[in-house]
Design an enzyme around this catalytic site. Structure first.
Site, PDB file in Angstrom:
ATOM      1  N   LYS A 174      72.713  24.484  42.696  1.00 43.51           N
ATOM      2  CA  LYS A 174      71.790  24.844  43.334  1.00 43.51           C
ATOM      3  C   LYS A 174      71.895  26.192  44.388  1.00 43.51           C
ATOM      4  O   LYS A 174      73.273  26.149  44.026  1.00 43.51           O
ATOM      5  CB  LYS A 174      72.507  23.450  44.968  1.00 43.51           C
ATOM      6  N   GLU A 219      73.220  21.239  62.708  1.00 43.73           N
ATOM      7  CA  GLU A 219      74.928  20.188  61.241  1.00 43.73           C
ATOM      8  C   GLU A 219      75.737  20.081  61.876  1.00 43.73           C
ATOM      9  O   GLU A 219      76.371  21.940  62.105  1.00 43.73           O
ATOM     10  CB  GLU A 219      74.339  21.440  60.160  1.00 43.73           C
ATOM     11  N   GLU A 263      70.197  17.723  46.221  1.00 43.11           N
ATOM     12  CA  GLU A 263      70.759  18.570  47.481  1.00 43.11           C
ATOM     13  C   GLU A 263      71.829  17.908  48.177  1.00 43.11           C
ATOM     14  O   GLU A 263      72.802  18.719  48.236  1.00 43.11           O
ATOM     15  CB  GLU A 263      69.343  18.702  47.702  1.00 43.11           C
ATOM     16  N   GLU A 409      58.445  23.939  54.551  1.00 43.71           N
ATOM     17  CA  GLU A 409      60.014  23.433  54.814  1.00 43.71           C
ATOM     18  C   GLU A 409      60.266  23.989  55.433  1.00 43.71           C
ATOM     19  O   GLU A 409      60.740  23.925  56.991  1.00 43.71           O
ATOM     20  CB  GLU A 409      60.838  23.130  53.584  1.00 43.71           C
TER      21      GLU A 409
HETATM   22  C1  LIG Z   1      69.602  26.804  55.397  1.00 45.86           C
HETATM   23  C2  LIG Z   1      69.020  25.344  56.023  1.00 45.86           C
HETATM   24  O1  LIG Z   1      68.703  24.555  56.442  1.00 45.86           O
HETATM   25  C3  LIG Z   1      69.826  23.787  55.781  1.00 45.86           C
HETATM   26  C4  LIG Z   1      70.570  22.608  56.190  1.00 45.86           C
HETATM   27  C5  LIG Z   1      69.795  21.171  56.327  1.00 45.86           C
HETATM   28  C6  LIG Z   1      68.865  21.334  55.649  1.00 45.86           C
HETATM   29  C7  LIG Z   1      68.748  21.896  54.156  1.00 45.86           C
HETATM   30  C8  LIG Z   1      67.229  21.705  53.180  1.00 45.86           C
HETATM   31  O2  LIG Z   1      67.545  20.515  53.513  1.00 45.86           O
HETATM   32  O3  LIG Z   1      67.007  22.253  52.302  1.00 45.86           O
HETATM   33  C9  LIG Z   1      69.383  22.653  54.526  1.00 45.86           C
HETATM   34  O4  LIG Z   1      70.799  22.856  53.569  1.00 45.86           O
HETATM   35  C10 LIG Z   1      68.288  26.179  57.541  1.00 45.86           C
HETATM   36  O5  LIG Z   1      67.764  25.666  58.192  1.00 45.86           O
HETATM   37  O6  LIG Z   1      67.293  27.477  57.664  1.00 45.86           O
END
Ligand SMILES: C=C(O[C@H]1C=CC=C(C(=O)O)[C@@H]1O)C(=O)O
Length: 422
Positions: A174, A219, A263, A409
């Site tokens: 990942k 987070e 993930e 996203e």
């Molecule tokens: C890297 C980011 O989110 C991370 C945190 C939550 C979900 C994430 C995702 O689903 O990819 C990322 O790992 C960002 O918001 O820039």
């Protein structure tokens, strides 16, 4: 230093500095540095030989050990506090900072306080500690611009394809890849307006402003309070639906998505592995839950344990960062891939942001959904000089990722900042 209870202040931000606000807020509670009082900076620049978080933790311990702490309240955020923002990458050209304000206002669960921090020997007010506090009216409404940064949407998709090649070759499982948006805001802008908009629009996030890094992160990297350690791991994302029915459909598809569950699991494991040596009774739920924010859903896992080795919040920041929610798995190879596939320096984006107190307690988030404003030399700067700003958003790439979906996203993740700056 001295903390005294005062009537809780309605709007903490009204007392912060308009162009260099220093704030940590959640659901209206939090701490802010007051006005013009000059803070003490612990700056750890690029190119230092050892880990910057460890240097910061040592510098903080020294400062805290020497301090005379007069804090009858003993709540999270009372007493001696330093606000920190650390770079994502040890090799970043940006500084990591820990800022110790001389006056802090705080509020938590209906109780208010003021903290004054002064060099040994200076007098601190004995009564009416809030007598000289002044609200500052918010400046005029302003709007910023944000456009293409160093990584274009096409470039981003190309980087994702390259990452998928490395995942296919077995080099990494990942990697989290980000892109940037760059722009300006008018000189003299009251940045507290942006902080206020983020904290009212996204009340369940940690809203922060530290040395020009402003954002609203859902987070929790780590909190430490009286021996209890917590974290909230996020990874796996889908944009909100247009109505309740669509929300049900998209959230159900996220909960059952093997790609997103994978993930997410990498991110949870990275946190558990890093916290285990410092804790006992470390526990997390078996299944992730859905965290609903105004712009998206995340898969989320809360982690909790008991501190077993006296580590401070800053020590744990050093142990945890970078988690697989912002770097990848395995960490070293993921960092190498990020350095090669992202054409910019992340600075403090995706780095730890938060505060630590004199007893090692603290609250730290991962700096996501944020932008870095060029406020370094702001005090003493010309008011009509425009201010540069860079916003960042990333997405976790695993074997089943699709470049177009990941690009979309990041668009959803930029929304809080893009909307608030518009
Ligand atoms: C890297 C980011 O989110 C991370 C945190 C939550 C979900 C994430 C995702 O689903 O990819 C990322 O790992 C960002 O918001 O820039």
């Amino acid at each position: 230093m001295q903390t005294r209870e005062i009537d809780p202040v309605e709007d903490l931000l009204a007392y912060a500095h308009p162009s260099t606000p220093l704030a940590w807020l959640r659901r209206g509670d939090g701490i802010v540095a007051v006005g013009d009082a000059m803070p003490t900076f612990i700056r750890i620049p690029a190119g230092t030989a050892s880990m910057r978080s460890a240097m910061m933790a040592d510098a903080w311990r020294e400062l805290a050990d020497a301090a005379e702490i007069d804090d009858p309240m003993k709540l999270p955020g009372t007493g001696l506090v330093g606000f920190g923002a650390l770079t994502f990458d040890e090799d970043s050209a940006s500084d990591s900072v820990l800022i110790v304000p001389s006056v802090i206002l705080g509020k938590r669960k209906g109780r208010g306080w003021i903290t004054r921090i002064a060099p040994a020997g200076d007098d601190l007010p004995q009564d009416r500690p809030d007598a000289t506090l002044e609200r500052r009216a918010y400046g005029a409404h302003w709007a910023g611009t944000l456009g293409p940064g160093q990584q274009s949407p096409n470039g981003y998709q190309a980087s994702i394809r390259a990452a998928l090649g490395r995942i296919g070759a077995g080099e990494i499982s990942k990697v989290v890849l980000a892109r940037d948006l760059a722009g300006t805001v008018p000189g003299g802008s009251d940045l507290r307006r942006l902080v206020r908009e983020l904290s009212s629009g996204y009340p369940d996030t940690w809203t922060f402003a530290v040395d020009g890094l402003i954002g609203a992160s859902p987070e929790t990297l780590v909190t430490v309070q009286d021996g209890t350690v917590t974290a909230r791991v996020l990874a796996g994302t889908i944009g909100r639906g247009a109505d309740a029915d669509e929300d049900n459909v998209v959230s159900a598809s996220l909960s059952s998505s093997v790609k997103d569950i994978d993930e997410h699991e990498y991110a949870v494991q990275s946190v558990l592995i890093s916290l285990r040596p410092h804790t006992r009774a470390l526990a997390s739920s078996e299944q992730p839950f859905l965290l609903k924010l105004p712009n998206l859903f995340h898969l989320a896992t809360d982690v909790e344990g008991e501190l077993s080795d006296g580590a401070s919040a800053l020590d744990l920041v050093g142990a945890l960062h970078p988690t697989a929610a912002v770097a990848g798995t395995p960490t070293k190879a993921a960092i190498a891939a990020i350095r090669e596939l992202e054409p910019f320096d992340r600075g403090r984006y995706a780095g730890p942001v938060g505060w630590v107190d004199g007893n090692g307690n603290g609250e730290w988030a991962i700096a996501l959904r944020c932008a870095q404003f060029e406020v370094g030399s702001l005090r003493g700067r010309d008011d009509d000089e425009t201010l540069g700003v860079t916003a960042y958003a990333g997405a976790g790439i695993v074997a089943a990722s699709n470049p177009e979906t990941e690009l979309l996203e990041t668009r959803v993740k930029f929304r809080p900042l893009v909307d608030a700056l518009a």
